[in-house]
Design an enzyme around this catalytic site. Structure first.
Site, PDB file in Angstrom:
ATOM      1  N   HIS A 157       1.390   4.255   1.282  1.00 20.55           N
ATOM      2  CA  HIS A 157       0.703   5.389   1.923  1.00 20.55           C
ATOM      3  C   HIS A 157       1.557   6.069   2.984  1.00 20.55           C
ATOM      4  CE1 HIS A 157      -3.404   4.912   0.217  1.00 20.55           C
ATOM      5  NE2 HIS A 157      -2.918   3.720  -0.069  1.00 20.55           N
ATOM      6  N   ASP A 365       4.670  11.614   8.645  1.00 23.20           N
ATOM      7  CA  ASP A 365       3.395  11.193   8.080  1.00 23.20           C
ATOM      8  C   ASP A 365       3.546  11.075   6.575  1.00 23.20           C
ATOM      9  OD1 ASP A 365       0.685  10.539   8.184  1.00 23.20           O
ATOM     10  OD2 ASP A 365       0.221  12.216   9.518  1.00 23.20           O
TER      11      ASP A 365
HETATM   12  P1  ADQ Z   1      -3.635   7.775   8.580  1.00 27.61           P
HETATM   13  O1  ADQ Z   1      -2.388   7.568   9.366  1.00 27.61           O
HETATM   14  O2  ADQ Z   1      -4.838   7.105   9.117  1.00 27.61           O
HETATM   15  O3  ADQ Z   1      -3.441   7.363   7.063  1.00 27.61           O
HETATM   16  P2  ADQ Z   1      -4.600  10.534   7.749  1.00 27.61           P
HETATM   17  O4  ADQ Z   1      -4.065  10.799   6.409  1.00 27.61           O
HETATM   18  O5  ADQ Z   1      -4.600  11.751   8.601  1.00 27.61           O
HETATM   19  O6  ADQ Z   1      -3.826   9.410   8.566  1.00 27.61           O
HETATM   20  O7  ADQ Z   1      -6.067  10.021   7.572  1.00 27.61           O
HETATM   21  C1  ADQ Z   1      -6.915   9.853   8.653  1.00 27.61           C
HETATM   22  C2  ADQ Z   1      -8.366   9.845   8.187  1.00 27.61           C
HETATM   23  O8  ADQ Z   1      -9.170   9.336   9.246  1.00 27.61           O
HETATM   24  C3  ADQ Z   1      -8.864  11.230   7.853  1.00 27.61           C
HETATM   25  O9  ADQ Z   1      -9.701  11.177   6.735  1.00 27.61           O
HETATM   26  C4  ADQ Z   1      -9.651  11.625   9.108  1.00 27.61           C
HETATM   27  O10 ADQ Z   1     -10.749  12.468   8.868  1.00 27.61           O
HETATM   28  C5  ADQ Z   1     -10.134  10.288   9.622  1.00 27.61           C
HETATM   29  N1  ADQ Z   1     -10.230  10.373  11.093  1.00 27.61           N
HETATM   30  C6  ADQ Z   1      -9.258  10.663  11.968  1.00 27.61           C
HETATM   31  N2  ADQ Z   1      -9.757  10.705  13.229  1.00 27.61           N
HETATM   32  C7  ADQ Z   1     -11.056  10.449  13.126  1.00 27.61           C
HETATM   33  C8  ADQ Z   1     -12.148  10.365  14.066  1.00 27.61           C
HETATM   34  N3  ADQ Z   1     -12.011  10.592  15.370  1.00 27.61           N
HETATM   35  N4  ADQ Z   1     -13.353  10.074  13.589  1.00 27.61           N
HETATM   36  C9  ADQ Z   1     -13.543   9.845  12.276  1.00 27.61           C
HETATM   37  N5  ADQ Z   1     -12.587   9.938  11.363  1.00 27.61           N
HETATM   38  C10 ADQ Z   1     -11.355  10.226  11.771  1.00 27.61           C
HETATM   39  C11 ADQ Z   1      -2.384   6.812   6.248  1.00 27.61           C
HETATM   40  C12 ADQ Z   1      -1.045   7.544   6.308  1.00 27.61           C
HETATM   41  C13 ADQ Z   1      -1.230   9.011   5.961  1.00 27.61           C
HETATM   42  C14 ADQ Z   1      -1.903   9.144   4.602  1.00 27.61           C
HETATM   43  C15 ADQ Z   1      -3.145   8.273   4.523  1.00 27.61           C
HETATM   44  C16 ADQ Z   1      -3.711   8.236   3.100  1.00 27.61           C
HETATM   45  O11 ADQ Z   1      -0.466   7.418   7.603  1.00 27.61           O
HETATM   46  O12 ADQ Z   1       0.018   9.691   5.948  1.00 27.61           O
HETATM   47  O13 ADQ Z   1      -2.276  10.494   4.393  1.00 27.61           O
HETATM   48  O14 ADQ Z   1      -2.859   6.937   4.902  1.00 27.61           O
HETATM   49  O15 ADQ Z   1      -2.742   7.872   2.170  1.00 27.61           O
END
Ligand code: ADQ
Length: 466
Positions: A157, A365
């Site tokens: 990921h 990311d």
């Molecule tokens: P993350 O580093 O966690 O994931 P991201 O892809 O942005 O990053 O996903 C975060 C998720 O958490 C989103 O669905 C978002 O809506 C949710 N989220 C964030 N803040 C929140 C809050 N305050 N309350 C509720 N929900 C919240 C890792 C990798 C990424 C990759 C994903 C999926 O680091 O690059 O995109 O996995 O593969």
């Protein structure tokens, strides 16, 4: 049809509170498991004084989960240690934060072996096994050592770093060798797949028999890019819910005559939060006439609190947000709102919908799903503008966003000015192109592409017999 076994460090089964509280990835995996009538295996999130391998197996809403507890030492060495103090910073190019501790490496191997030993008895010969993320790279090796000949796929990921960075890891070759125990390895983007190939060809003496095949360590592996997406239909449905609408109306009312700029991230140093705050500060400094027309909301729930680097960045962000408000706030106006709370997914959808600008500027990311959620939440007749870091995997698919270098406060400030001033036809044109891709290349497409590719890999393991 084969069963699908999903393995990930944490497991988030569907729960009684409803899917609005479960992450998008969890929802997608749950629906895949329903379709393939499978099993989801991982750590329970709980610790036990001594590892027993006892499984907690439950079926909720058609999804069976099998959870195992870990020891406190496992947590320190494997999860907070090798996974989050070694691999996470290194794969996000933060060599300065990367800890190389032999104990962490041992804990990582031990937990992967424990997971394999606990999982193996549950596996039937025909099952497809799909392993997720950097916590579990050596899992296939451990499963093979127990005699499993199933097709096993791995999806990373997070980014795969350039080989000059990756080779700073002691034992890097052994980690890559472990990846050759999989039949298929998937990355978020072509760039990461390419970086992995570069390593294999230049450091491991490997060959590339076909564009999607790599041969090294006596084995052949299929490699590909499988960009993850959001659950677009579910998101659209959520956006229409009373809770999402209420939140949108609330935020709209709270920002009358102002543009809302929104950032939503886990509080993590890879997300570029400090640089983003400074970019916003620069925007305020450079554009006195726009100051009272904007409000920036940054939502950043704390994560990995046991790791020192996360405690430090939290302090720096608290100080920065205080500085910005101290410098620019007025008796009737605050330029910056910084919140460390978690929100329900439907509430987040409502917040995105009320925003004029989505500010998504990670330093690195794997993909970044917030960028896609922001686009999915926009009003087609009057959409907001996405400002996106060129170093997010998502930038490869989302070229119609305003792409910025997240290290540059000037570029962030400039993009904010441009986004706020952008006329409606241009906003619609950019948004339409982005939305089409978010809708088409969604999480179901991702899942089907990966599982389809894994099912299509040939039966293997003649080389391993014995
Ligand atoms: P993350 O580093 O966690 O994931 P991201 O892809 O942005 O990053 O996903 C975060 C998720 O958490 C989103 O669905 C978002 O809506 C949710 N989220 C964030 N803040 C929140 C809050 N305050 N309350 C509720 N929900 C919240 C890792 C990798 C990424 C990759 C994903 C999926 O680091 O690059 O995109 O996995 O593969």
């Amino acid at each position: 049809m084969s069963r699908l076994i999903v393995v990930s460090n944490r497991v988030s089964p569907p729960n009684a509170a409803g899917e609005e509280t479960v992450g998008g990835l969890a929802m997608a995996l749950a629906s895949a498991l329903r379709e393939y009538s499978g099993l989801w295996f991982g750590w329970s999130g709980k610790t036990t004084p001594q590892f027993t391998g006892a499984l907690d197996i439950q079926t909720v809403e058609g999804v069976t989960t099998a959870l195992v507890d870990l020891e406190e030492a496992d947590l320190d060495e494997y999860y907070n240690g090798y996974a989050n103090k070694t691999l996470w910073p290194l794969f996000h190019y933060r060599i300065d934060l990367t800890a190389y501790d032999r104990i962490y490496g041992e804990g990582y191997s031990r937990v992967n072996r424990r997971f394999a030993e606990t999982l193996a008895p549950l596996v039937k010969p025909d099952d497809l096994i799909w392993v997720h993320d950097y916590h579990l790279i050596p899992l296939a090796r451990e499963l093979r050592a127990l005699g499993l000949k199933n097709r096993i796929g791995f999806f990373l990921h997070i980014p795969w770093p350039a080989h000059q960075v990756f080779t700073t890891l002691p034992g890097h070759k052994r980690l890559v060798e472990a990846m050759f125990e999989y039949d298929l390895v998937g990355f978020q983007t072509e760039e990461y797949a390419q970086a992995f190939e570069d390593y294999v060809l230049s450091e491991a003496g490997g060959q590339q028999p076909a564009t999607d095949r790599l041969h090294a360590f006596g084995r052949t592996l299929r490699v590909g890019a499988f960009p993850i997406g959001i659950d677009a239909p579910k998101f659209a449905q959520m956006l229409r819910s009373p809770r999402a609408r209420r939140m949108r109306d609330l935020m709209t009312a709270a920002t009358v005559f102002r543009y809302l700029v929104v950032g939503v991230d886990r509080l993590d140093y890879s997300k570029g939060l400090e640089e983003r705050f400074i970019g916003y500060e620069r925007f305020l400094a450079d554009n006195p006439h726009l100051r009272r027309e904007v409000l920036m909301l940054q939502i950043a729930p704390v994560s990995r609190e046991k790791v020192e680097a996360y405690q430090e960045i939290r302090q720096r962000l608290d100080a920065l947000s205080g500085r910005i408000n101290g410098e620019y706030a007025d008796v009737d106006w605050n330029p910056f709102r910084y919140v460390n709370k978690n929100y329900r997914r439907d509430e987040l959808a409502g917040i995105y919908a009320a925003a004029r600008v989505g500010l998504v500027t990670p330093l690195r990311d794997g993909m970044n799903l917030v960028a896609k959620e922001f686009v999915a939440a926009q009003n087609p007749e009057d959409p907001g503008v996405l400002i996106l870091s060129r170093f997010a995997g998502a930038a490869r698919q989302m070229g119609e966003a305003l792409l910025v270098n997240p290290n540059s406060p000037e570029e962030i400030a400039e993009a904010l000015k441009r986004a706020i001033g952008m006329d409606k036809p241009e906003r619609i044109r950019r948004w339409r192109a982005l939305f089409n891709k978010v809708e088409r290349e969604d999480v179901t497409a991702w899942r089907d592409a990966f599982v389809g590719a894994l099912a299509g890999t040939g039966a293997r393991r003649t080389a391993l017999a014995g």
